[in-house]
Design an enzyme around this catalytic site. Sequence first.
Site, mmCIF file in Angstrom:
data_model
loop_
_atom_site.group_PDB
_atom_site.id
_atom_site.type_symbol
_atom_site.label_atom_id
_atom_site.label_comp_id
_atom_site.label_asym_id
_atom_site.label_seq_id
_atom_site.Cartn_x
_atom_site.Cartn_y
_atom_site.Cartn_z
ATOM 1 N N ASP A 64 0.803 -1.231 0.000
ATOM 2 C CA ASP A 64 0.000 0.000 0.000
ATOM 3 C C ASP A 64 0.833 1.277 0.000
ATOM 4 O OD1 ASP A 64 1.033 -0.385 2.517
ATOM 5 O OD2 ASP A 64 -0.852 -0.319 3.597
ATOM 6 N N HIS A 65 2.097 1.192 0.378
ATOM 7 C CA HIS A 65 2.920 2.403 0.485
ATOM 8 C C HIS A 65 3.617 2.742 -0.836
ATOM 9 C CE1 HIS A 65 2.395 1.806 4.773
ATOM 10 N NE2 HIS A 65 3.112 2.865 5.059
ATOM 11 N N ASP A 119 4.151 -1.383 11.355
ATOM 12 C CA ASP A 119 3.719 -0.038 10.998
ATOM 13 C C ASP A 119 3.122 0.592 12.250
ATOM 14 O OD1 ASP A 119 2.911 1.610 8.271
ATOM 15 O OD2 ASP A 119 1.643 2.031 10.005
ATOM 16 N N ARG A 379 -0.354 12.640 10.171
ATOM 17 C CA ARG A 379 0.973 13.231 10.418
ATOM 18 C C ARG A 379 1.182 14.447 9.530
ATOM 19 N NH1 ARG A 379 4.060 7.510 11.100
ATOM 20 N NH2 ARG A 379 3.494 7.348 13.284
ATOM 21 N N SER A 533 7.027 6.992 13.070
ATOM 22 C CA SER A 533 6.758 5.696 12.449
ATOM 23 C C SER A 533 7.516 4.549 13.114
ATOM 24 C CB SER A 533 7.118 5.755 10.967
ATOM 25 O OG SER A 533 8.470 5.409 10.787
ATOM 26 N N ARG A 535 9.378 2.544 11.349
ATOM 27 C CA ARG A 535 10.396 2.094 10.396
ATOM 28 C C ARG A 535 11.734 1.809 11.078
ATOM 29 N NH1 ARG A 535 10.056 7.920 7.486
ATOM 30 N NH2 ARG A 535 7.906 7.256 7.524
#
Length: 644
Positions: A64-65, A119, A379, A533, A535
């Site tokens: 989706d990213h 995520d 965000r 995030s 990440r």
Amino acid sequence: MGNNLARKILAAHLVSGEMIAGKEIALRIDQTLTQDASGTTAYLQFEAIGIPRVRTEVSVSYVDHNMLQTGFENADDHRFLQSIAAKFGVYFSRPGNGICHQVHAERFAVPGKTLLGSDSHTPLCGGLGMIAIGAGGLDVAVAMGGDPFYLAMPKILGVKLTGKLQPWVSGKDVILELLRRLTVKGGVGKVVEYYGPGVATLDVIDRITITNMGAELGATTSVFPSDERTRVYLKAQNREETWLSLAADPEATYDEYLEIDLDTLEPLIAQPHSPDKVVKVSEVAGLAVQQVSVGSCTNSSYRDLSVVAHVLRGKSVHPGLSLTVSPGSRQVYTQVGRSGALADMIGAGARMLESACGPCIGMGMAPPSNSVAVRSFNRNFEGRSGTRDAKVYLASPETCAATAITGVITDPRTLGEYPTLVIPERFETNDALVIPPIEDSAEVEVIRGPNIKPLPRFTEIENTLSGEVILKVGDNITTDHISPAGTNVLPLRSNLPALAEFTFERVDKTFAARARAAGRSFVVGGTNYGQGSAREHAALAPRYLGVQAVLAISFARIHRANLVNFGVVPLLFANPEDYTSIAQGDQLEISLLREQLQAGEGVMVRNLTTGIEIKAHAPLSTREEEILLEGGLLSHIKRRSTTV
Ligand code: MIC
Ligand code: SF4
């Protein structure tokens, strides 16, 4: 004394540890999710662990990213993810199926279960009575292998909801109110649990917006009871059999308390460049806007888009701005198509995007220079939109829609009567874009394009850390500052050498070159370092460039765990005032690190440039200490599997 809901679910999944706030606990994980930007490394790590098949009840890999295919990289990553999902028994949600959190709520979430996702917005599924936590990809890979997830037992913050939202006020305004009160640090180390008579007045769509954006509070997760509203939602998804009633005991107590009277809430908006810079929409109304974007995992459900369509019906988007709409899932897209809402939006001039993160992660639709954008996202960190000097505001879909037609920030209550929205009792549940796991995957070949680079191997941590403070930053540094996203960087998530070149790019363009030249270095940060995030690249890339330790006043939970997972020492100033005694460029030294950590009495950091000794500490569990000293979690697991 009764139990609250969070404690009940945690207790039912407790593998080890005591449920005392701050103590390390281990939780059994029922479900996992990954998305493509963090998933490529997560699956490479799962592969490196060496377990042939996932051991969870359900594991889903979403795409989706990284949807903008401007070169081969993202397409290659999608193909890699599809093949490795088939190999390891993972559901694969194909590109076009929607944003991971939205789809997970629709198709997989089950009240009372635990979910770990790579995520930070994984807590969205807490809106359906799950304990859903965001973590780095490596932690998710470990959980896919059936090992528990370790975390510090959070405090449970009980938020009592009373009253009922007024027309044009929605879930987004509830979470913005909490951000106004608590700030982006206010939830660190806490689970936010909602209770009280106001809960039943909120439908699951409002609840998932609230739990989703609880991530912006820094909270471990957020949770709502599973009640009649949850049953209606699951029934509409043709999954009523997964429903069960879950709530706190009537006499339940919480570690901390807050109360929100829904009756009194007004439309709110977060100003640039932080989700907690919240004011009433009426206070900034009239400001000219050049872009409005509706979508993201926070606000892209069918109801959200229906309100927007209703406001737009028969009108035109203001000529001074551009409106983009990204439905959260293929199901939502299909439904807006069938109901006519899509035609209303297109008719008014909305630019319809695919079901994906899109502009939320800077994947296209960057706003114009020096412009104002109002987005229904979660965000608004500086530069995240892709335009460094754009001023991004965050608001509800109602406020976005009102703004889209007037061209200026507009309080939606000025639009008149709130529409009657027709929400289908059953949605079309077509899972054609979800490939289920196959039984016999021995013959499946994992397809690796040139963008999939092998994982780096890190050695054990040295006992003397020395080097230059290569960067000193202030408070609330986000992972977007450390490892940015956007069209040119996200496609490199599976290619660490290339990705690392962008580390801290938004803070100091010379960072990567200087860090590489220095060989070994330190970073100094303020409070809430690494917020945002999940990440893990924000730990992995600095480590790759030689950062050995980060010395900060405080850390965000997920980032701190990621630093440990990749063998970067997260050190806290024992006295926060000492932050001022270190300057960028100073030479630091920590000797006998192992002994100092094991003695547990703090870590002495010598500033060789000034001659000052600074006391720091690293509150690590025994397990974390071992992981760190062995150079990271992957080495730790491998060592454990060879010594068992
Ligand atoms: C985000 O919203 O910043 C992301 C992109 O979804 C990240 C995940 C990532 O960077 O891979 C998150 O929130 O964890
Ligand atoms: Fe995607 Fe944005 Fe949600 Fe992150 S916050 S998962 S980028 S929609």
